[in-house]
Design a protein around this motif. Structure first.
Motif, PDB file in Angstrom:
ATOM      1  N   ARG A 184       2.590 -53.809  63.801  1.00 66.85           N
ATOM      2  CA  ARG A 184       2.040 -54.875  63.897  1.00 66.85           C
ATOM      3  C   ARG A 184       2.506 -56.199  64.558  1.00 66.85           C
ATOM      4  O   ARG A 184       3.607 -56.132  63.751  1.00 66.85           O
ATOM      5  CB  ARG A 184       1.318 -55.212  62.282  1.00 66.85           C
ATOM      6  CG  ARG A 184       0.538 -53.911  62.102  1.00 66.85           C
ATOM      7  CD  ARG A 184       0.416 -54.204  60.737  1.00 66.85           C
ATOM      8  NE  ARG A 184      -0.762 -52.647  60.268  1.00 66.85           N
ATOM      9  CZ  ARG A 184      -0.473 -52.808  59.015  1.00 66.85           C
ATOM     10  NH1 ARG A 184       0.433 -52.385  57.723  1.00 66.85           N
ATOM     11  NH2 ARG A 184      -1.700 -51.041  58.741  1.00 66.85           N
ATOM     12  N   ARG A 185       2.404 -57.272  64.723  1.00 66.72           N
ATOM     13  CA  ARG A 185       2.623 -58.333  64.438  1.00 66.72           C
ATOM     14  C   ARG A 185       2.066 -59.005  63.554  1.00 66.72           C
ATOM     15  O   ARG A 185       1.095 -59.685  62.955  1.00 66.72           O
ATOM     16  CB  ARG A 185       1.610 -59.122  66.443  1.00 66.72           C
ATOM     17  CG  ARG A 185       2.372 -60.440  66.237  1.00 66.72           C
ATOM     18  CD  ARG A 185       1.585 -61.241  67.388  1.00 66.72           C
ATOM     19  NE  ARG A 185       1.409 -62.422  67.516  1.00 66.72           N
ATOM     20  CZ  ARG A 185       2.309 -63.032  68.024  1.00 66.72           C
ATOM     21  NH1 ARG A 185       3.589 -62.046  69.110  1.00 66.72           N
ATOM     22  NH2 ARG A 185       2.740 -64.205  69.171  1.00 66.72           N
ATOM     23  N   THR A 186       2.991 -59.432  62.673  1.00 67.89           N
ATOM     24  CA  THR A 186       2.724 -60.105  60.889  1.00 67.89           C
ATOM     25  C   THR A 186       2.594 -61.371  61.314  1.00 67.89           C
ATOM     26  O   THR A 186       3.163 -62.135  62.107  1.00 67.89           O
ATOM     27  CB  THR A 186       3.953 -59.661  60.136  1.00 67.89           C
ATOM     28  OG1 THR A 186       5.455 -59.404  61.151  1.00 67.89           O
ATOM     29  CG2 THR A 186       4.256 -57.882  60.376  1.00 67.89           C
ATOM     30  N   PRO A 187       1.973 -61.538  60.558  1.00 66.20           N
ATOM     31  CA  PRO A 187       1.577 -63.226  59.939  1.00 66.20           C
ATOM     32  C   PRO A 187       1.877 -64.336  59.848  1.00 66.20           C
ATOM     33  O   PRO A 187       3.300 -63.250  59.009  1.00 66.20           O
ATOM     34  CB  PRO A 187      -0.344 -63.530  60.104  1.00 66.20           C
ATOM     35  CG  PRO A 187       0.413 -62.000  58.763  1.00 66.20           C
ATOM     36  CD  PRO A 187       1.026 -60.406  59.275  1.00 66.20           C
ATOM     37  N   VAL A 188       2.516 -65.534  59.740  1.00 65.60           N
ATOM     38  CA  VAL A 188       2.908 -66.012  58.960  1.00 65.60           C
ATOM     39  C   VAL A 188       2.301 -67.472  58.788  1.00 65.60           C
ATOM     40  O   VAL A 188       1.000 -67.638  58.574  1.00 65.60           O
ATOM     41  CB  VAL A 188       3.455 -66.867  60.165  1.00 65.60           C
ATOM     42  CG1 VAL A 188       5.044 -66.192  61.247  1.00 65.60           C
ATOM     43  CG2 VAL A 188       2.866 -68.067  60.975  1.00 65.60           C
ATOM     44  N   ILE A 189       2.923 -67.813  57.683  1.00 68.36           N
ATOM     45  CA  ILE A 189       1.894 -68.716  56.503  1.00 68.36           C
ATOM     46  C   ILE A 189       3.007 -69.978  56.416  1.00 68.36           C
ATOM     47  O   ILE A 189       3.997 -69.791  55.654  1.00 68.36           O
ATOM     48  CB  ILE A 189       1.469 -68.614  55.726  1.00 68.36           C
ATOM     49  CG1 ILE A 189       0.669 -69.044  54.835  1.00 68.36           C
ATOM     50  CG2 ILE A 189       1.807 -67.221  54.288  1.00 68.36           C
ATOM     51  CD1 ILE A 189      -0.565 -68.058  53.843  1.00 68.36           C
ATOM     52  N   LEU A 228       3.648 -71.998  53.069  1.00 64.76           N
ATOM     53  CA  LEU A 228       3.022 -71.846  51.175  1.00 64.76           C
ATOM     54  C   LEU A 228       3.972 -73.547  50.894  1.00 64.76           C
ATOM     55  O   LEU A 228       5.497 -73.434  51.028  1.00 64.76           O
ATOM     56  CB  LEU A 228       4.226 -70.957  50.986  1.00 64.76           C
ATOM     57  CG  LEU A 228       3.083 -69.183  51.399  1.00 64.76           C
ATOM     58  CD1 LEU A 228       3.757 -68.605  50.574  1.00 64.76           C
ATOM     59  CD2 LEU A 228       1.975 -69.358  51.011  1.00 64.76           C
ATOM     60  N   LEU A 273       3.756 -56.430  55.175  1.00 65.50           N
ATOM     61  CA  LEU A 273       2.435 -56.333  55.651  1.00 65.50           C
ATOM     62  C   LEU A 273       2.174 -54.881  57.101  1.00 65.50           C
ATOM     63  O   LEU A 273       1.246 -54.348  57.192  1.00 65.50           O
ATOM     64  CB  LEU A 273       1.175 -57.683  56.193  1.00 65.50           C
ATOM     65  CG  LEU A 273       1.097 -58.062  55.248  1.00 65.50           C
ATOM     66  CD1 LEU A 273      -0.024 -59.491  55.505  1.00 65.50           C
ATOM     67  CD2 LEU A 273       0.854 -57.984  53.656  1.00 65.50           C
ATOM     68  N   ARG A 286      -0.884 -64.362  46.194  1.00 64.31           N
ATOM     69  CA  ARG A 286      -1.453 -63.487  46.325  1.00 64.31           C
ATOM     70  C   ARG A 286      -0.591 -62.402  47.316  1.00 64.31           C
ATOM     71  O   ARG A 286      -1.491 -61.469  47.781  1.00 64.31           O
ATOM     72  CB  ARG A 286      -2.938 -63.231  46.144  1.00 64.31           C
ATOM     73  CG  ARG A 286      -3.481 -63.981  45.024  1.00 64.31           C
ATOM     74  CD  ARG A 286      -3.579 -62.647  43.826  1.00 64.31           C
ATOM     75  NE  ARG A 286      -4.129 -63.219  42.291  1.00 64.31           N
ATOM     76  CZ  ARG A 286      -3.837 -64.097  41.271  1.00 64.31           C
ATOM     77  NH1 ARG A 286      -2.835 -63.389  41.020  1.00 64.31           N
ATOM     78  NH2 ARG A 286      -4.591 -63.824  40.670  1.00 64.31           N
ATOM     79  N   LEU A 287       0.710 -62.423  46.785  1.00 67.43           N
ATOM     80  CA  LEU A 287       1.098 -61.497  47.749  1.00 67.43           C
ATOM     81  C   LEU A 287       1.937 -60.299  46.886  1.00 67.43           C
ATOM     82  O   LEU A 287       2.574 -61.791  46.462  1.00 67.43           O
ATOM     83  CB  LEU A 287       2.826 -62.875  48.895  1.00 67.43           C
ATOM     84  CG  LEU A 287       1.999 -63.453  49.776  1.00 67.43           C
ATOM     85  CD1 LEU A 287       2.386 -64.648  50.067  1.00 67.43           C
ATOM     86  CD2 LEU A 287       0.996 -62.562  50.999  1.00 67.43           C
ATOM     87  N   LEU A 288       1.972 -59.584  46.840  1.00 66.51           N
ATOM     88  CA  LEU A 288       2.471 -58.605  46.357  1.00 66.51           C
ATOM     89  C   LEU A 288       3.192 -57.803  47.218  1.00 66.51           C
ATOM     90  O   LEU A 288       2.998 -56.850  47.769  1.00 66.51           O
ATOM     91  CB  LEU A 288       1.468 -57.825  45.575  1.00 66.51           C
ATOM     92  CG  LEU A 288       1.877 -56.529  44.760  1.00 66.51           C
ATOM     93  CD1 LEU A 288       2.925 -57.053  43.739  1.00 66.51           C
ATOM     94  CD2 LEU A 288       0.894 -55.636  43.918  1.00 66.51           C
ATOM     95  N   ALA A 344       6.785 -54.432  50.553  1.00 65.99           N
ATOM     96  CA  ALA A 344       6.470 -54.687  49.749  1.00 65.99           C
ATOM     97  C   ALA A 344       5.775 -53.071  48.845  1.00 65.99           C
ATOM     98  O   ALA A 344       4.572 -52.546  49.163  1.00 65.99           O
ATOM     99  CB  ALA A 344       4.930 -54.738  50.697  1.00 65.99           C
ATOM    100  N   ASN A 345       6.401 -52.066  48.785  1.00 65.38           N
ATOM    101  CA  ASN A 345       6.423 -51.304  47.576  1.00 65.38           C
ATOM    102  C   ASN A 345       6.498 -50.911  46.847  1.00 65.38           C
ATOM    103  O   ASN A 345       8.139 -50.750  46.145  1.00 65.38           O
ATOM    104  CB  ASN A 345       6.772 -50.189  48.741  1.00 65.38           C
ATOM    105  CG  ASN A 345       6.468 -49.542  50.075  1.00 65.38           C
ATOM    106  OD1 ASN A 345       5.311 -49.778  50.700  1.00 65.38           O
ATOM    107  ND2 ASN A 345       7.576 -49.901  51.508  1.00 65.38           N
TER     108      ASN A 345
END
Lengths: 305, 305
Positions: free
Chosen positions: B19-24, B26, B41, B263-265, B297-298
């Motif tokens: 996956r090309r994982t997204p950026v945000i 914050l 992710l 909401r990032l677990l 994220a595990n």
């Protein structure tokens, strides 16, 4: 209403205060590749922050502050927006919201009132308070500034390069789908997805806009509006939006799939749109490019609760 | 080693599979605005899928298949990559990995062997199996194809418009930071962050590359390599990488903050880099733009476990 202008202004107003939520392409087991917007990473865990900020920024807020009735996500968004902008806020929450969402609202710093009974009881209590104090109401879904605020999501998604022919969106009271339809105006297909247990838009389109629907099930505290908003209804009717319903079991399976395969933890309402693909309630045509919106991430029990 | 070429080839190889994982962006309470890459992710919940796919795609895999020893995330990634590409895989996991990560590996379809004791015991068992069968080893962090695969993450992030002067990255065995340093070659500042309880790189830089570190604490099942990889050590030494350590309490606070406000677990290891900002172990200069990588994220317990 010139929705394009309203939504464009709304995005300008709210941009300093909301997150530009990311998008990702996902190939999940058994499904075609989809574009997914992670709007559940928005402030307070749902798209509702957009409508809340737009409503407060577009109005003259009285000294009495803000009041809202909410099953949870809207209340958290209004509390957060009010706090950020320096206004007083009182949020009336029905007991059905549950402890996770109630705690979420408390963290925003809002004055919280838990009302025994359903959403309509909380709404009545909010209205009495507004009549007494002159506080400003922020409607959860059926006011132009709310709808325009939620509509910024689809503007933003197109700006991020949305490719899809078809966008699947969960529906509660209709603020989000109303905003999406107001922005897209038929340029892309929008499919409304509701739980069988909260089929408010589906019933309204079948029977009439004033239909009251009994709501229950796993997503009721987010999607459990008993009557569809007039704005959303009008847009859905005019644009001939297909409305499909999914069983609660498919919603829970979609929620689990998003966690297990993509580490996205959403609430049941947030998985509702994906559930339509998963259970076959919506089957794309060959070559049809599909996008799914994840709209909320305030699950119960809260993993840190 | 021409790392730029290796990493560029690696991205070409793995692109169909990762996956090309997204950026945000914050703004979290008490912190400056940061750029965040949501690599947690990625398939199997960590960046490790990149190195695993690159290792398998760059080699001739024998009929005996693949074997790996792993505290969890690497094993899941290798199992997933092997299954996707049609190879047999056997993964040796130390008991310390815990039930959530063990279940994650089982879901990939790999042949799973749980080994009593620590990572080194699992590694010994894997080596015995490899000697016996001729299975191919995929090292978790200290092999060029692993490092080049992880390095694709930073290439991708720059392609996504990374603005930061400084990137904070958690360090276990050094595959990820090795890849990042190999790609960036000093063009941006990289800060290594480790738990005080797994200060393997910090100790190696202080005392010498062969130092063995006792590992424990909340992130040990992901960051608990006892000796830093030679590739990462060499790059960190040459590029004069600052290595800072954070207490487990800061890691847990960062993990909770990411959930509550965005909401990032993530698992504790995934919050380790952010912890450095949160507890003041790393304080940016005025105007310094900082990015933080969420790498895993595990978590345990698994919210659906």
């Amino acid at each position: 209403m010139d929705w394009s202008a309203e939504i464009t202004y709304a995005l300008r107003r709210i941009t300093p205060h909301v997150r530009r939520t990311p998008v990702i392409r996902l190939s999940l087991t058994g499904l075609p590749e989809i574009e997914v917007k992670l709007e559940h990473l928005q402030h307070t865990g749902s798209f509702k922050a957009r409508g809340a900020f737009n409503s407060l920024l577009a109005a003259q807020v009285p000294a009495a502050g803000i009041a809202a009735a909410s099953g949870g996500n809207h209340g958290a968004a209004v509390g957060y927006a009010a706090h950020t902008l320096g206004h007083k806020a009182r949020i009336y929450v029905p007991e059905i919201a549950g402890p996770a969402k109630i705690a979420l609202i408390q963290r925003t710093g809002a004055d919280l009132v838990v009302v025994p009974g359903a959403y309509s009881d909380a709404a009545a209590a909010a209205e009495a308070y507004i009549a007494e104090t002159g506080a400003m109401q922020v409607h959860a879904y059926d006011a132009p500034h709310t709808v325009a605020g939620q509509g910024t999501l689809m503007l933003e998604w197109e700006d991020q390069g949305l490719k899809a022919d078809t966008v699947l969106i969960a529906v509660g009271g209709g603020g989000l789908i109303g905003g999406a339809l107001a922005w897209l105006k038929g340029r892309r297909k929008v499919v409304a997805v509701e739980p069988e247990t909260c089929a408010t838009l589906a019933n309204a389109l079948d029977i009439g806009p004033e239909t009251e629907t009994n709501v229950s099930g796993v997503a009721a505290n987010a999607l459990g509006a008993r009557q569809i908003g007039r704005i959303a209804y009008g847009l859905a009717k005019d644009l001939d939006v297909p409305s499909i319903v999914v069983p609660d079991s498919a919603i829970l399976a979609a929620q689990k799939l998003l966690w297990e395969e993509a580490r996205l933890l959403v609430e049941p309402a947030g998985a509702c749109a994906l559930a339509a693909l998963l259970c076959g309630a919506y089957t794309p045509e060959p070559g049809e490019k599909v996008a799914v919106l994840l709209c909320g991430a305030n699950p119960a029990p809260d993993p840190f609760g």
